[in-house]
Design a protein around this motif. Structure first.
Motif, PDB file in Angstrom:
ATOM      1  N   ARG A 273     -16.571 -14.514 -44.314  1.00 15.00           N
ATOM      2  CA  ARG A 273     -17.667 -13.595 -44.018  1.00 15.00           C
ATOM      3  C   ARG A 273     -18.037 -12.841 -45.288  1.00 15.00           C
ATOM      4  N   ILE A 274     -19.259 -13.015 -45.739  1.00 13.99           N
ATOM      5  CA  ILE A 274     -19.800 -12.188 -46.823  1.00 13.99           C
ATOM      6  C   ILE A 274     -20.711 -11.167 -46.148  1.00 13.99           C
ATOM      7  N   VAL A 275     -20.322  -9.907 -46.226  1.00 11.94           N
ATOM      8  CA  VAL A 275     -21.018  -8.854 -45.492  1.00 11.94           C
ATOM      9  C   VAL A 275     -21.707  -7.908 -46.471  1.00 11.94           C
ATOM     10  N   ASP A 276     -22.589  -7.084 -45.942  1.00  8.71           N
ATOM     11  CA  ASP A 276     -23.277  -6.107 -46.773  1.00  8.71           C
ATOM     12  C   ASP A 276     -22.316  -4.991 -47.162  1.00  8.71           C
ATOM     13  N   GLY A 277     -22.132  -4.781 -48.459  1.00  3.73           N
ATOM     14  CA  GLY A 277     -21.238  -3.702 -48.867  1.00  3.73           C
ATOM     15  C   GLY A 277     -20.594  -3.955 -50.204  1.00  3.73           C
TER      16      GLY A 277
END
Length: 300
Positions: A273-277
């Motif tokens: 998972r590449i998430v915003d942040g």
């Protein structure tokens, strides 16, 4: 006379309405007290003797309120902190207790023991302490002797953030016979070496007697050095990996590299998972529920 009777009737009607409302609220409060959603685990802070460290070993332990049974002991998650962190980080900064309470009360995860040890190293036998030996020789035996936990790999999990993600990756690949799944949040699994802005370059775990960063220690400890032995054991450890897309240490790249290597070997047992942040608690706190669900789904 009629006006007075009318007044009494209105007064009685109002009183009955107020009494009904009070009883309704009281009943709702009683239901809330007895509702599974009101359940809350207990957190204890302890230290144990460690032969490997020759020093006290600090732990924070989350204990669910639901009682285990002999047939269904608690699965246990070992949750590791980051560089220069402590055993209190996940509790103080990651909202661990509220998250675990909510997920267990809602039935999304089973009751589980969550152990958050403290380490002054990067979860390896570094120049400052034998953190890896302490974890396997002192911590795990103590937990399994002291709490009603599962004692098989199917009920034992490891996860961590940043340096703890590095540690969780190492532990799972080096000892796949011990862990049913692993999670690496923003893992500091830099290949071939950490960037200059990484705290690894100033961490006592990697500083030799001349206060220089020990590149050989890093390379022989990082996951590529463990890969062939992991394959040879032929035991699949499902992995969950994530990173913020704006991570200032370029960990999104390194997390993707680790995921790609795992996916090529075990395509049905690797998640990314590449998430915003960035490289911060916003990412780790927000993704903690998914991490706990991923790990404990392997147990079920």
């Amino acid at each position: 006379m009629l006006s007075y009777i009318h007044y009494l009737m209105m007064t009685m009607t109002y009183a009955l309405k107020q009494l009904s409302l009070y009883l309704l609220l009281l009943g709702g409060f009683g239901l809330a007290l007895s509702s599974p959603l009101s359940r809350a685990g207990t957190v204890v802070h302890i230290t144990i003797d460690s032969q490997a460290l020759q020093a006290p070993y600090p732990l924070t332990v989350y204990i669910p309120d639901q009682e285990p049974t002999q047939e269904s002991p608690y699965p246990v998650i070992y949750l590791l902190h980051g560089s220069f962190g402590s055993e209190n980080d996940w509790l103080a900064n990651g909202n661990l207790k509220s998250t675990a309470d909510r997920l267990m009360a809602s039935g999304k995860i089973p009751p589980a023991l969550i152990v958050m040890p403290g380490s002054q190293s990067w979860w390896l036998n570094g120049h400052n302490e034998s953190a890896e030996n302490a974890f396997f020789e002192d911590l795990i035996p103590y937990i399994e002797a002291s709490y009603p936990t599962a004692r098989t790999r199917a009920g034992r999990f490891v996860a961590g953030l940043s340096a703890g993600g590095y540690g969780a990756t190492r532990f799972a690949l080096k000892h796949p016979e011990l862990f049913g799944a692993a999670a690496a949040l923003s893992p500091a699994t830099y290949v071939p070496l950490p960037p200059k802005n990484s705290s690894a370059h100033r961490h006592p775990a990697f500083l030799d007697a001349d206060e220089r960063f020990d590149e050989q220690l890093w390379q022989r400890s990082n996951y590529p050095a463990l890969w062939d032995d992991y394959i040879a054991k032929n035991i699949t450890v499902p992995f969950y990996i994530n990173s913020g897309d704006h991570d200032e240490f370029n960990i999104a790249h390194h997390a993707t590299a680790l995921f790609t290597k795992l996916r090529d070997l075990q395509p049905d047992a690797a998640e990314l998972r590449i998430v915003d942040g960035a490289h911060d608690w916003q990412v780790w706190e927000q993704t903690l529920p998914e991490v706990l669900i991923f790990l404990l789904t392997q147990h079920q």
